[in-house]
Design a protein around this motif. Structure first.
Motif, PDB file in Angstrom:
ATOM      1  N   THR A   7      -5.947   5.810  -5.373  1.00 19.00           N
ATOM      2  CA  THR A   7      -5.448   4.453  -5.136  1.00 19.00           C
ATOM      3  C   THR A   7      -6.565   3.437  -4.952  1.00 19.00           C
ATOM      4  OG1 THR A   7      -5.342   4.814  -2.738  1.00 19.00           O
ATOM      5  CG2 THR A   7      -3.336   5.287  -4.023  1.00 19.00           C
ATOM      6  N   LEU A  64       2.257   1.743  -3.476  1.00 27.11           N
ATOM      7  CA  LEU A  64       1.233   2.270  -4.381  1.00 27.11           C
ATOM      8  C   LEU A  64       1.039   3.767  -4.163  1.00 27.11           C
ATOM      9  CD1 LEU A  64      -1.021   1.957  -6.473  1.00 27.11           C
ATOM     10  CD2 LEU A  64      -2.538   1.273  -4.599  1.00 27.11           C
ATOM     11  N   VAL A  65       0.966   4.183  -2.912  1.00 28.09           N
ATOM     12  CA  VAL A  65       0.807   5.608  -2.604  1.00 28.09           C
ATOM     13  C   VAL A  65       2.013   6.388  -3.140  1.00 28.09           C
ATOM     14  CG1 VAL A  65       0.751   7.303  -0.718  1.00 28.09           C
ATOM     15  CG2 VAL A  65      -0.750   5.296  -0.646  1.00 28.09           C
ATOM     16  N   SER A 120       0.834  -1.209   0.000  1.00 25.73           N
ATOM     17  CA  SER A 120       0.000   0.000   0.000  1.00 25.73           C
ATOM     18  C   SER A 120       0.866   1.256   0.000  1.00 25.73           C
ATOM     19  CB  SER A 120      -0.943   0.010   1.205  1.00 25.73           C
ATOM     20  OG  SER A 120      -0.210  -0.036   2.415  1.00 25.73           O
ATOM     21  N   VAL A 133      -4.541   4.287   3.613  1.00 24.18           N
ATOM     22  CA  VAL A 133      -3.765   5.414   3.077  1.00 24.18           C
ATOM     23  C   VAL A 133      -3.056   6.143   4.215  1.00 24.18           C
ATOM     24  CG1 VAL A 133      -3.898   7.634   1.869  1.00 24.18           C
ATOM     25  CG2 VAL A 133      -5.173   5.671   1.013  1.00 24.18           C
ATOM     26  N   VAL A 172       1.719   6.704  -6.948  1.00 23.40           N
ATOM     27  CA  VAL A 172       0.699   7.693  -7.323  1.00 23.40           C
ATOM     28  C   VAL A 172       1.249   9.103  -7.120  1.00 23.40           C
ATOM     29  CG1 VAL A 172      -1.562   8.648  -6.697  1.00 23.40           C
ATOM     30  CG2 VAL A 172      -1.292   6.183  -6.992  1.00 23.40           C
TER      31      VAL A 172
END
Length: 89
Positions: free
Chosen positions: A51, A31-32, A28, A58, A35
């Motif tokens: 996301t 991914l953040v 996670s 988050v 982005v």
């Protein structure tokens, strides 16, 4: 050609070192970070939308990224209740 010359020629030196602090973080957080790399600066709610992760996930990802020194946060000038997050790699 030395090893450092080969890495520089292949573009691996900068890119590899740049993401080193993120490599061992949860998916996670990665991914953040990715982005934020594409979108530059976002709020937590914008990151949640981009996301498709739950807000709690988050928040956790951002705290891990901040602890690793990979994300910089500051207060929004337009709305002091919000924080803006930027990738700092």
């Amino acid at each position: 050609m030395s090893t450092s010359d080969q890495e520089t020629a292949a573009g691996g030196d900068d890119a590899g070192d740049r993401w080193e602090s993120v490599r061992d973080l949860p998916p996670s957080a990665k991914l953040v970070a990715k982005v934020l790399e594409y979108e530059d600066t976002l709020t937590q709610s914008q990151l949640t939308e981009e996301t498709l992760l739950p807000p709690r996930t988050v928040r956790y990802a951002l705290s891990r990224l901040e602890d690793a020194g990979a994300v910089e946060s500051r207060f929004s000038f337009s709305d002091a209740r919000k924080r803006l997050y930027t990738l700092d790699l």
